[in-house]
Design a protein around this motif. Structure first.
Motif, PDB file in Angstrom:
ATOM      1  N   ARG A   1      11.635  15.188  11.923  1.00 19.86           N
ATOM      2  CA  ARG A   1      10.753  14.098  12.355  1.00 19.86           C
ATOM      3  C   ARG A   1       9.954  13.535  11.173  1.00 19.86           C
ATOM      4  N   ILE A   2       9.467  14.451  10.331  1.00 14.33           N
ATOM      5  CA  ILE A   2       8.681  14.005   9.174  1.00 14.33           C
ATOM      6  C   ILE A   2       9.558  13.099   8.300  1.00 14.33           C
ATOM      7  N   TYR A   3      10.784  13.584   8.034  1.00 16.51           N
ATOM      8  CA  TYR A   3      11.676  12.812   7.159  1.00 16.51           C
ATOM      9  C   TYR A   3      11.982  11.440   7.772  1.00 16.51           C
TER      10      TYR A   3
ATOM     11  N   THR B   1       5.844   4.358  -2.699  1.00 19.12           N
ATOM     12  CA  THR B   1       5.381   5.747  -2.694  1.00 19.12           C
ATOM     13  C   THR B   1       4.943   6.200  -1.304  1.00 19.12           C
ATOM     14  N   SER B   2       5.378   7.425  -0.947  1.00 19.29           N
ATOM     15  CA  SER B   2       4.910   8.040   0.302  1.00 19.29           C
ATOM     16  C   SER B   2       4.280   9.387  -0.040  1.00 19.29           C
ATOM     17  N   ILE B   3       3.099   9.626   0.507  1.00 15.58           N
ATOM     18  CA  ILE B   3       2.447  10.923   0.270  1.00 15.58           C
ATOM     19  C   ILE B   3       2.356  11.649   1.604  1.00 15.58           C
ATOM     20  N   ILE B   4       2.761  12.920   1.582  1.00 14.61           N
ATOM     21  CA  ILE B   4       2.582  13.736   2.790  1.00 14.61           C
ATOM     22  C   ILE B   4       1.520  14.769   2.439  1.00 14.61           C
TER      23      ILE B   4
ATOM     24  N   LYS C   1       0.844  -1.207   0.000  1.00  8.99           N
ATOM     25  CA  LYS C   1       0.000   0.000   0.000  1.00  8.99           C
ATOM     26  C   LYS C   1       0.875   1.251   0.000  1.00  8.99           C
ATOM     27  N   ILE C   2       0.362   2.307  -0.621  1.00 12.95           N
ATOM     28  CA  ILE C   2       1.038   3.605  -0.564  1.00 12.95           C
ATOM     29  C   ILE C   2       1.008   4.079   0.890  1.00 12.95           C
ATOM     30  N   SER C   3       2.136   4.654   1.346  1.00 11.51           N
ATOM     31  CA  SER C   3       2.147   5.151   2.729  1.00 11.51           C
ATOM     32  C   SER C   3       1.645   6.606   2.736  1.00 11.51           C
ATOM     33  N   VAL C   4       0.715   6.881   3.622  1.00 10.49           N
ATOM     34  CA  VAL C   4       0.113   8.225   3.638  1.00 10.49           C
ATOM     35  C   VAL C   4       0.239   8.859   5.023  1.00 10.49           C
ATOM     36  N   ALA C   5       0.819  10.067   5.043  1.00 13.98           N
ATOM     37  CA  ALA C   5       0.927  10.818   6.306  1.00 13.98           C
ATOM     38  C   ALA C   5       0.233  12.165   6.131  1.00 13.98           C
ATOM     39  N   VAL C   6      -0.277  12.690   7.244  1.00  9.76           N
ATOM     40  CA  VAL C   6      -0.906  14.019   7.194  1.00  9.76           C
ATOM     41  C   VAL C   6      -0.138  14.941   8.137  1.00  9.76           C
TER      42      VAL C   6
ATOM     43  N   VAL D   1       8.712   9.211   7.696  1.00  8.30           N
ATOM     44  CA  VAL D   1       8.012   8.891   6.444  1.00  8.30           C
ATOM     45  C   VAL D   1       8.946   8.526   5.282  1.00  8.30           C
ATOM     46  N   VAL D   2      10.129   9.152   5.222  1.00 10.24           N
ATOM     47  CA  VAL D   2      10.917   9.021   3.982  1.00 10.24           C
ATOM     48  C   VAL D   2      12.227   8.232   4.118  1.00 10.24           C
ATOM     49  N   ARG D   3      12.843   8.258   5.297  1.00  8.31           N
ATOM     50  CA  ARG D   3      14.196   7.667   5.407  1.00  8.31           C
ATOM     51  C   ARG D   3      14.262   6.234   4.846  1.00  8.31           C
ATOM     52  N   GLU D   4      13.308   5.432   5.235  1.00  7.51           N
ATOM     53  CA  GLU D   4      13.296   4.022   4.793  1.00  7.51           C
ATOM     54  C   GLU D   4      13.223   3.920   3.264  1.00  7.51           C
ATOM     55  N   LEU D   5      12.430   4.828   2.695  1.00  8.17           N
ATOM     56  CA  LEU D   5      12.256   4.840   1.236  1.00  8.17           C
ATOM     57  C   LEU D   5      13.596   5.068   0.537  1.00  8.17           C
ATOM     58  N   ILE D   6      14.418   5.934   1.100  1.00  6.97           N
ATOM     59  CA  ILE D   6      15.712   6.252   0.475  1.00  6.97           C
ATOM     60  C   ILE D   6      16.606   4.999   0.470  1.00  6.97           C
ATOM     61  N   GLY D   7      16.587   4.271   1.582  1.00  7.04           N
ATOM     62  CA  GLY D   7      17.362   3.023   1.659  1.00  7.04           C
ATOM     63  C   GLY D   7      16.940   2.073   0.542  1.00  7.04           C
TER      64      GLY D   7
END
Ligand SMILES: Nc1ncnc2c1ncn2[C@@H]1O[C@H](COP(=O)(O)OP(=O)(O)OP(=O)(O)O)[C@@H](O)[C@H]1O
Length: 668
Positions: free
Chosen positions: A69-71, A308-311, A3-8, A74-80
């Protein structure tokens, strides 16, 4: 599928109100958003939660959360994952002035997702010391539905193309090879300067375009021997979308108004794509990726081969409640979208050959090993089953045969009894007539006895069969006796015990039938007749049951045979298929090996040629050195001769001068 990861993310309140016009200020209303770790709900300050306005996501952040904190969340793992070969996309979505650019770019004090991701990419690459990397970056914007290259002023109105090996791509986009984060930051700065910003009532520096910062990461294993010569190519997209806007709030007109229309339209198409993707697979139908450049470029990130991650950014003020609700609805639908990310590898010829060899080996193992064994076992089991059912069928057939014989005997017996009854009803008293009551066996042997009657008689004295006969006679014989067969007593006399009993019984029974009154005989015979009939009925029923069993078994046998032949066919076709695959792979392998050996030969020939040329070059160089030496000697000679000639010339000149002088003197 993933699933796409979604954060608000809610920005701090009243930031914009302080900066810009009063139109955007919130004011203290009677509704507010309640934010928990993964849930956001709309509350009525006095009456509590409002129904239908509560949403759950992977992460929810309030205004106190910083970019770090956001990075990290939500995103650090994606970069790996991207450095490991997966495609990745992170984008910020939300209404104008909700903090998308702040989230993606950040500030000097709190850098956003893009600068943090760039640093992380280079740090991760540095740690992966078993691989070599090549990183390229590009930066583009979609402004009024046109694609511009932000790294050069020449790259305007670029076109989207699609090809089998590259997928969807923007042709003519400048890609810079980069070696450090600093180099990327310089390019980003250049891009930011070229990007379209504009002032609106909602945001003093509002993005008027969608921007896509892209890093393409190529890597190959340093150790090429272990099948590591596959090249991984992954793409990271970091996207800052323009914000949806209500013209009434932004006060846009002229150019801004036109931009706003394009922004809203492309965001609406993005919403449509997400809506479609969030629907159940079967009802989904056509996905309108081609309706806008944004969805076309982001296609792999939306339901394709990417993580995919959506903020989703939101404004907390009450005045923006409707826009925030819209953003949360978009986020909810995005949460239902699944992607299918996989490592992107391009195989070199050698890697392809190696992999195919491995595949052949695996197939061979499968063919020889577990698979064929499994099939053989199935076939063996089916054969066993069939054999068992055949045995069972034979046994039942024998039983059936016995039953048939028994029935025939009973029928015969019954007929005889009926005859006897008929005779007795005519009141035969004559002892000669009474002889008719006896069986043919007993008739042939005067005063012999009918063993079969014994079981049915109430009088034990009539029974010629000892109670414990089962331990001196065969089971089968016992059964026959008990079922009323006329017994040949000679058979019984084969065992000593029986001999003794039978002689005893002979004494007893030889007189008994003659002493019995005719009426009693008739009654007894009538009873026996009824009993025999019952027996006959039972035997018929048993016979029918056995026939049924036999039919069932026959059917079973047939179906087993069919199954056996089907599984044989299946096994044959599987073996043929695998064999064909194996042959195909072998042929490919041979072709590749041939290619490889011819390229090796070519390489060898080139190396020899190179060596020869190097030899020739050496000789030529030597010749040149010798020539140079000769020239140097000639030059020395020439210089010497020049000196000699100069001195001769000087001397001659002096002589001429002195001659001239002596001539002049002579003349004077
Ligand atoms: N979390 C935050 N913390 C501090 N300031 C923020 C935060 N979010 C946004 N801001 C500030 O709010 C203002 C608007 O933010 P930003 O430009 O990022 O919004 P945007 O969503 O990109 O808007 P647009 O769609 O119009 O480009 C900026 O001045 C920004 O610095």
């Amino acid at each position: 599928m993933e699933k796409i990861s979604v954060a608000v993310r809610f920005r701090p309140p009243n930031l914009v109100a302080a900066n810009t016009s009063p139109a955007s200020s919130g004011g203290g209303g009677d509704r507010e958003w309640r934010i928990d770790d993964t849930r956001v709900s709309l509350l009525h300050r006095a009456a509590g939660p409002i129904t239908g306005a509560s949403f759950a996501f992977d992460h929810v952040f309030d205004g106190a959360a910083n970019n770090e904190r956001i990075y990290g969340t939500v995103v650090r793992e994606l970069i790996g994952a991207v450095v490991g070969g997966f495609n990745g996309t992170a984008f910020a979505y939300g209404q104008t002035s909700s903090g998308k650019t702040f989230t993606m770019n950040g500030s000097d004090a709190d850098p956003g997702i893009i600068p943090r991701a760039v640093r992380d990419v280079f740090d991760t690459v540095r740690q992966a010391d078993d691989r070599e990397f090549l990183i390229r970056v590009s930066y583009m914007e979609i402004y009024n539905e046109e694609i511009n290259d932000l790294l050069t002023l020449e790259g305007q109105k670029l076109k989207i193309h699609e090809s089998l090996d590259r997928g969807v791509y923007v042709s003519g986009l400048r890609e810079e090879i980069v070696n450090s984060a600093e180099q990327v930051f310089e390019l980003l700065q250049l891009g930011e300067a070229n990007r379209h910003f504009g002032e609106t009532n909602m945001n003093m520096r509002s993005s008027r375009s969608h921007t896509i910062f892209r890093m393409v990461i190529e890597s190959s294993g340093k150790d090429q021997t272990d099948g590591g010569d596959a090249i991984r190519v992954s793409v990271l997209n970091l996207v800052d979308l323009a914000g949806s806007e209500r013209i009434i709030k932004t006060g846009a007109e002229g150019v801004r108004l036109n931009e706003g229309k394009y922004i809203n339209k492309s965001l609406m198409i993005l919403g449509n794509v997400i809506n479609k993707l969030s629907e159940n697979g079967k009802q989904r139908g056509h996905i309108p990726y081609r309706d806008s450049k944004l969805t076309r470029i982001l296609q792999p990130a939306l339901g394709g081969n990417a993580k995919t991650s959506i903020i989703c950014t939101a404004a907390p003020e009450e005045i923006h409640i409707e826009e925030t609700r819209g953003t949360l609805q978009f986020a909810s639908r995005a949460k239902c979208v699944s992607n299918c990310a996989q490592v992107n590898e391009i195989l070199t010829d050698a890697a392809l050959l190696k992999r195919q060899k491995l595949e052949i080996e695996e197939l061979r193992k499968k063919l020889q090993g577990s698979h064929s064994e499994g099939l053989e076992q199935v076939v063996l089991k089916l054969r066993n089953d069939m054999h068992k059912s055949e045995l069972e069928r034979d046994r039942l057939a024998m039983e059936l045969e016995d039953e048939r014989k028994l029935r025939m005997t009973l029928e015969q017996h019954l007929t005889e009894q009926q005859k006897l009854e008929a005779i007795s009803s005519d009141h035969f008293t004559d002892s000669i007539q009474l002889d008719l009551l006896k069986t043919p066996d007993s008739k042939s042997v005067p005063d012999g006895f009918v063993a079969c009657r014994s079981r049915y008689s109430q009088d034990v004295e009539f029974s010629p069969i000892p109670e414990n006969l089962d331990n001196i006679a065969e089971e089968d014989l016992w059964t026959r006796l008990n079922k009323g067969c006329v017994t040949d007593l000679d058979m019984l006399e084969m065992t000593p015990n029986l001999k003794r009993e039978s002689s005893f019984l002979q004494e007893k029974s030889s007189a008994a039938p003659l002493e019995e009154p005719t009426n009693a005989i008739c009654q007894r015979l009538a009873k026996e007749c009824i009993y025999d009939q019952q027996q006959l009925e039972e035997s018929k029923a048993r016979c029918a049951n056995l026939e049924k069993d036999c039919d069932v078994l026959r059917d079973e046998n047939l179906s087993l045979q069919q199954e056996l032949s089907e599984s044989k066919l299946e096994a044959d076709s599987l073996v043929a298929e695998k064999q064909a695959q194996l042959d195909d792979l072998r042929m490919r392998c041979v072709a590749l090996e041939r290619d490889l050996s011819s390229s090796r030969q070519e390489a060898h020939r080139l190396a020899t040629e190179k060596q020869e040329l190097a030899g020739q070059l050496g000789t030529e160089r030597q010749k040149m050195d010798e020539l140079k030496q000769d020239i140097r000697v000639i030059c020395g000679d020439l210089l010497q001769r020049e000196g000699q000639l100069t001195s001769i010339y000087t001397k001659s000149k002096a002589i001429i001068e002195s001659c001239k002088a002596s001539q002049v003197a002579t003349l004077l």
